[in-house]
Every structure is written in structure tokens, then in C-alpha cells.
Design a protein around this motif. Structure first.
Motif, PDB file in Angstrom:
ATOM      1  N   ALA A 140      -2.232   0.393  -0.720  1.00 33.49           N
ATOM      2  CA  ALA A 140      -2.850  -0.725  -1.117  1.00 33.49           C
ATOM      3  C   ALA A 140      -2.087  -2.022  -0.745  1.00 33.49           C
ATOM      4  CB  ALA A 140      -2.818  -0.935  -2.962  1.00 33.49           C
ATOM      5  N   CYS A 161      -7.769   1.893  -7.496  1.00 30.06           N
ATOM      6  CA  CYS A 161      -7.590   2.294  -6.295  1.00 30.06           C
ATOM      7  C   CYS A 161      -6.541   3.650  -6.259  1.00 30.06           C
ATOM      8  CB  CYS A 161      -6.987   1.810  -5.280  1.00 30.06           C
ATOM      9  SG  CYS A 161      -6.687   2.243  -3.585  1.00 30.06           S
ATOM     10  N   TYR A 163      -3.985   4.918  -4.780  1.00 34.03           N
ATOM     11  CA  TYR A 163      -2.904   4.601  -3.695  1.00 34.03           C
ATOM     12  C   TYR A 163      -1.785   5.054  -4.040  1.00 34.03           C
ATOM     13  CZ  TYR A 163      -0.916   1.205  -6.574  1.00 34.03           C
ATOM     14  OH  TYR A 163      -0.288   0.489  -7.894  1.00 34.03           O
ATOM     15  N   GLU A 381      -7.253  -1.661   1.507  1.00 34.51           N
ATOM     16  CA  GLU A 381      -6.771  -0.309   1.225  1.00 34.51           C
ATOM     17  C   GLU A 381      -6.748   0.250   2.712  1.00 34.51           C
ATOM     18  OE1 GLU A 381      -9.478   1.499  -1.648  1.00 34.51           O
ATOM     19  OE2 GLU A 381      -9.481  -0.137  -3.118  1.00 34.51           O
TER      20      GLU A 381
END
Length: 433
Positions: A140, A161, A163, A381
Motif C-alpha cells: 500500500a 486492501c 497488503y 496499491e
């Protein structure tokens, strides 16, 4: 065409154009994070960062100077079969005195594994996940965060997300000399920063120097210790680390960078040690962008670019991420001001949610090296899928939803003619000790 019909056509065309135009949001007010009274030894502002192979640094603050710098950790909730001791520091800034800042390195840890940990023998249990040992890995990316309503929106989107590591190219708290804002920033980011490693570099808002009274970066260096020693650097303002087949270099836009500087010598030495068979991807982060077609901060990165871009070009750096400009921009592969298939992709992502608002004015016509640009808050991302391909996407904060507005597949230069043939002479020249 009859007048009535002409007017109707013009109305439809103008209405369609107006509907298609994106209306950029206004800045949001600074967040107010009320102080939650706890015992003096209660851990606050917990965040983690990578600290060498299979190790993690846990950082937190207590009001109690005698609180232990121990971290208990294990792979099951509430069951800690390992313990590590760390170090403490603190600082004063005019009329402000920080709490005790604890830095404790834990490990060795298993890759891609969930650990439960507790700081200082009390307080809540935290949970972290270590990055994987190999691809795929997801980063991220958000710079220039601050502490506004848009910051909260960005952090909420990043939390959605999946991540492994957060990359932040400068301008964290926007404390701007008001030191308690560092504390509120630490509380704001703790839910995310205690669970995944945050790897940061400094921006202009971290300088906070007062001539004859205070050196720069006292707050930043005390609170956000990065693995500079582990990477052979003598400054927390620039360092490198490796994770899952990616070598990442964090540079200091506000440290000396000319060819006689310590940072330049360190960068040259670090690049010469990169093994692209082991880490086929090479990324670089710093605060002030070298390629920027926004009118804001125009040309501020020119001197650093002149000094260091040849090194990055010779080393076949795949991607450069910067902040500072409060907008988003992605370049083509570029070198020396011109599109170049052997150059790096440059991305400016200084739009995390700062208090100063967006930089909405661009230079026209758009430079030939500039591929996509937009003045909006958002985050990026970066999913490195394998040794040859990575997928980048930028997500605009639109009506509090992360709307994907730009994306691109990036191929590593290690598999190109650029890496194998074209720059051996230049690479050898620059990498020779």
C-alpha cells in the motif's frame, strides 16, 4: 438546422460534458482525537517496521520512564513463548517533553505468519502479519498523510486492501513544530501501523529545525526508527531493505545528496550490492518528485535528480515513488527528461489527505513523459505478482469509496535488453567502488 433543434443539441452536449467532469472534493478539517486516559505505563502509538531479515521492530510510547521495553510474542492469542528486550529514547522540544519511546526488535519470525504480541507486559494484545518470503507481495502506498478527514478516508481504504507492507514517501503527521500532533498521529495510525510494517522516509514537514535551538528531524528520528543500521547507513534519513524479492531504497530529499555526500556514497555502495537474481525488482522512494508537471513545487527536485538519476538509471531501477505534490501523476519510463524504455516509471502520490488541500493546477500542454495526472486524494496499491510483472493501481477517494482511476502493468527491467546489453558500460562505471 432549425434554431430549436440546434439549441437542444447544444444543451445535450453541454449536459453530457458537465456530467462527465469530475468535481474534486474540498479539503476536510483536521481530526480531533480526544486523549484517552490510561495508566502511565500503558503502551501508546504502537507501530511496527521491518528490521532486517525475518525481524520486526516494535515501537511504542509510555508516560512512565521506568516501563520495561519488553515485547512478548507468540503464534497463539494470549500465549507468548518468546520475549525480547529493547531500548528507549526521548526528546524535548521547547516546552514539550515526549514520553518514553521504546524500540524493540523481535525475531527471527516465520514468513507470512500471524503473531500476537504485547508491549511492556501490559495493555492490549496486538496482532501482526509478517510479509511473505516470495511473490506475490502487495504494497500500500500513500504519502503526505496528515490528520484530516481525508486522511481517515485514505486509511479506511488502505485497511480494505490486502497488503503486506505500507510505503510512505514522506510527510507523516504534519505536526509542524506542535509536538502533541505527533502523539495524535501515532494514535490515528496505530490500528493499521501495529498490524503491518510501515516503512517511511522523511518529508519537509518532518524537518522542524529551529536555528541555534533545535536540529532538524529530532521528532521524526526519535519516533520512527527505520532499519538504517541494518542496511549500512549512518542516518535514519536514508536506508534500504529487502522483502519477498524486492529491494527498496528510501532516500532523503532533505539530506545532502551531491556526489561528495555521505548519502550519495551510501547509495552507490547499496546499489552495487543488489543481486537482481535474488531481488529482481528494484524500487526507490523519496519525498520531492523529480518528474512533476504540476505547478506546485515545480523544479524542487532538479538538483537531486541531476546528482542521483544516473545512478538509478545505471542500476535499472524499475519504479520511483515520491510525494510532496498534493496530487497524483504517473510517468512513462523516463530518463533525463525524455521517455526512455530503459528508464524508471515515476509516480507522485502525495495525496494521502494533508491539511493543505490539493494541488489542482498543471502545466499545459502535458509533457510527453507524463502518462496520467489528476488532482485528487487517494492511495496506491502495488502488487508484485512474480519476478517479471507487477500491477499498479491508484484509487481515488471519491464519495468515501476507493474508486480505481488509474492502473498499469509494469515489467521488470531485469528481463529486458536494457538490463542485459545496453547499459553494462555505464553500470560498471558507476558501480565500481
Amino acid at each position: 438546422m432549425e434554431p430549436k433543434l440546434l439549441l437542444m443539441v447544444l444543451f445535450i452536449v453541454s449536459s453530457t460534458a458537465a456530467a462527465a467532469q469530475y468535481i474534486r472534493p474540498l479539503p476536510r478539517k483536521a481530526l480531533h482525537l480526544p486523549w484517552d486516559s490510561k495508566s502511565s505505563s500503558y503502551p501508546q502509538q504502537v507501530h511496527i517496521s521491518l528490521a532486517g531479515d525475518r525481524h520486526m521492530r516494535v515501537t511504542w510510547i509510555t508516560d512512565d520512564k521506568s516501563a520495561p521495553s519488553t515485547v512478548e510474542y507468540g503464534t497463539l492469542p494470549g500465549q507468548y513463548d518468546s520475549v525480547a528486550d529493547g531500548e528507549t529514547t526521548s526528546y524535548s522540544y521547547l516546552f514539550y517533553s515526549s514520553g518514553t519511546i521504546h524500540h524493540t526488535v523481535i525475531g527471527p519470525l516465520e514468513y507470512n505468519y500471524v503473531y500476537y504480541y504485547r508491549c511492556g507486559g501490559q495493555g492490549p494484545e496486538f496482532q501482526l502479519k509478517t510479509p511473505p518470503a516470495q511473490f506475490p507481495i502487495t504494497f500500500a502506498v500513500a504519502g503526505d498523510l496528515g490528520q484530516t478527514g481525508w486522511t481517515k478516508s485514505t486509511l479506511d481504504h488502505i485497511d480494505q486492501c490486502k497488503y503486506n507492507v505500507h510505503l510512505l514517501p514522506g510527510d507523516l503527521s504534519y505536526a509542524d513544530y506542535i509536538q502533541h500532533r505527533w502523539d495524535s498521529f501515532g494514535r490515528l495510525v496505530q490500528p493499521l501501523a501495529s498490524a503491518r510494517p510501515w516503512m517511511v522516509t522523511q518529508g519537509n514537514h518532518e524537518v522542524e529545525s529551529i536555528p541555534l535551538l533545535k536540529d532538524g528531524f529530532v521528532s521524526y528520528n526519535s519516533r520512527w526508527k527505520m532499519p538504517f543500521e541494518e542496511s549500512g547507513s549512518n542516518s535514519n534519513l536514508y536506508y534500504s531493505f529487502e522483502v519477498a524479492g524486492v529491494h527498496i531504497i528510501m532516500l532523503g530529499s532533505y539530506a545532502d545528496y551531491d556526489e561528495y555526500s555521505e548519502q550519495y556514497r551510501w547509495l552507490k555502495a547499496d546499489l552495487s550490492k543488489v543481486d537482481r537474481k535474488r531481488t529482481p525488482w528494484l524500487f526507490v522512494l523519496f519525498h520531492v518528485p523529480w518528474y512533476n508537471s504540476n505547478t506546485a513545487h515545480q523544479g524542487e527536485g532538479a538538483d537531486m535528480m541531476t546528482a542521483m538519476e544516473p545512478l538509478l538509471y545505471a542500476a535499472s531501477v524499475d519504479l520511483v515513488l515520491a510525494g510532496h505534490v498534493h496530487a497524483y501523476e504517473r510517468s512513462k519510463r523516463v530518463y533525463n527528461g525524455r521517455p526512455d524504455p530503459c528508464g524508471s516509471v515515476h509516480i507522485t502520490i502525495g495525496d494521502g489527505g494533508n491539511k493543505e488541500g490539493l494541488a489542482a493546477r498543471y502545466i499545459n500542454p502535458q509533457p510527453i513523459w507524463s502518462e496520467f495526472r489528476e488532482s485528487s486524494f487517494g492511495h496506491g496499491e502495488l502488487k508484485v505478482v512474480n519476478s517479471t510483472h507487477a500491477f499498479w493501481s491508484w484509487h481515488r477517494n471519491d464519495d468515501d469509496e476507493p474508486v480505481k482511476s488509474d492502473d498499469i502493468w509494469i515489467s521488470s527491467l531485469t528481463g529486458s535488453e536494457c538490463f542485459d546489453q545496453k547499459r553494462n558500460e555505464l553500470r560498471n562505471k558507476l558501480m565500481t567502488p
